[in-house]
Design a protein around this motif. Sequence first.
Motif, PDB file in Angstrom:
ATOM      1  N   ILE A  27      43.635 -23.444  53.040  1.00  0.00           N
ATOM      2  CA  ILE A  27      43.287 -24.061  54.331  1.00  0.00           C
ATOM      3  C   ILE A  27      44.132 -23.523  55.484  1.00  0.00           C
ATOM      4  O   ILE A  27      43.846 -23.807  56.641  1.00  0.00           O
ATOM      5  N   GLY A  28      45.183 -22.765  55.165  1.00  0.00           N
ATOM      6  CA  GLY A  28      46.023 -22.279  56.246  1.00  0.00           C
ATOM      7  C   GLY A  28      47.061 -21.289  55.799  1.00  0.00           C
ATOM      8  O   GLY A  28      47.181 -20.970  54.611  1.00  0.00           O
ATOM      9  N   SER A  29      47.818 -20.791  56.791  1.00  0.00           N
ATOM     10  CA  SER A  29      48.864 -19.822  56.492  1.00  0.00           C
ATOM     11  C   SER A  29      49.956 -19.875  57.549  1.00  0.00           C
ATOM     12  O   SER A  29      49.747 -20.374  58.659  1.00  0.00           O
ATOM     13  N   LEU A  30      51.115 -19.344  57.181  1.00  0.00           N
ATOM     14  CA  LEU A  30      52.248 -19.202  58.080  1.00  0.00           C
ATOM     15  C   LEU A  30      52.723 -17.764  57.971  1.00  0.00           C
ATOM     16  O   LEU A  30      52.834 -17.225  56.872  1.00  0.00           O
ATOM     17  N   GLU A  31      52.958 -17.139  59.117  1.00  0.00           N
ATOM     18  CA  GLU A  31      53.566 -15.810  59.170  1.00  0.00           C
ATOM     19  C   GLU A  31      54.807 -15.937  60.028  1.00  0.00           C
ATOM     20  O   GLU A  31      54.745 -16.471  61.132  1.00  0.00           O
ATOM     21  N   SER A  32      55.943 -15.476  59.486  1.00  0.00           N
ATOM     22  CA  SER A  32      57.201 -15.692  60.194  1.00  0.00           C
ATOM     23  C   SER A  32      58.009 -14.422  60.341  1.00  0.00           C
ATOM     24  O   SER A  32      57.825 -13.453  59.615  1.00  0.00           O
ATOM     25  N   ASN A  33      58.917 -14.476  61.305  1.00  0.00           N
ATOM     26  CA  ASN A  33      59.911 -13.435  61.511  1.00  0.00           C
ATOM     27  C   ASN A  33      61.253 -14.092  61.220  1.00  0.00           C
ATOM     28  O   ASN A  33      61.741 -14.899  62.010  1.00  0.00           O
ATOM     29  N   ASP A  34      61.832 -13.768  60.066  1.00  0.00           N
ATOM     30  CA  ASP A  34      63.051 -14.447  59.634  1.00  0.00           C
ATOM     31  C   ASP A  34      64.242 -14.216  60.553  1.00  0.00           C
ATOM     32  O   ASP A  34      65.128 -15.058  60.644  1.00  0.00           O
TER      33      ASP A  34
END
Length: 164
Positions: A27-34
């Motif tokens: 249902i969703g996603s997260l994309e991150s820059n650590d």
Amino acid sequence: MEKRSIYSWKNNLLGNKSKLYNNDTLIGSLESNDWTLDANVSIRSDQYSFKNKGLFNPYTEIRNKQGELIGDIEYNNWTGGATISLIDKKYKWSTRNMWMSAWKIEDEQGQIVEVSPSVMGNGGTIESIENSELLLSISLYLQKRVAVMYSMIALIPIFALLLF
């Protein structure tokens, strides 16, 4: 009795992308820059960006897909907790136990969201009584931020050894 929804997330190998599931349905996603602690979260048709600001008194801006500021998160560095301020409501992010291995979001009436990372740290569950894509997005972002912060703290002794 309130109805609880249970979601799960799984991280990719590098940990910079997470996928959110409800009953094994993506249902969703997260994309991150650590390095900057910034992230973009998409859940169903909603999209939110989390932009970390400040160095000594950090906070995070929350923006919707139109780029409008809809809230912020102010951190308490001593407790690891935070205050989430949205346009119409305030919430508290805090640990559920003394080991800081599980977290919760609550409003003035009590607990709304429980976040439980897996032992291996490659995923976990989010249990929510409010069916809110925004609160799910905030939960997913904050658990990711906690994981990154713990990783950075764990690296401090290694850097100290390298310097001496």
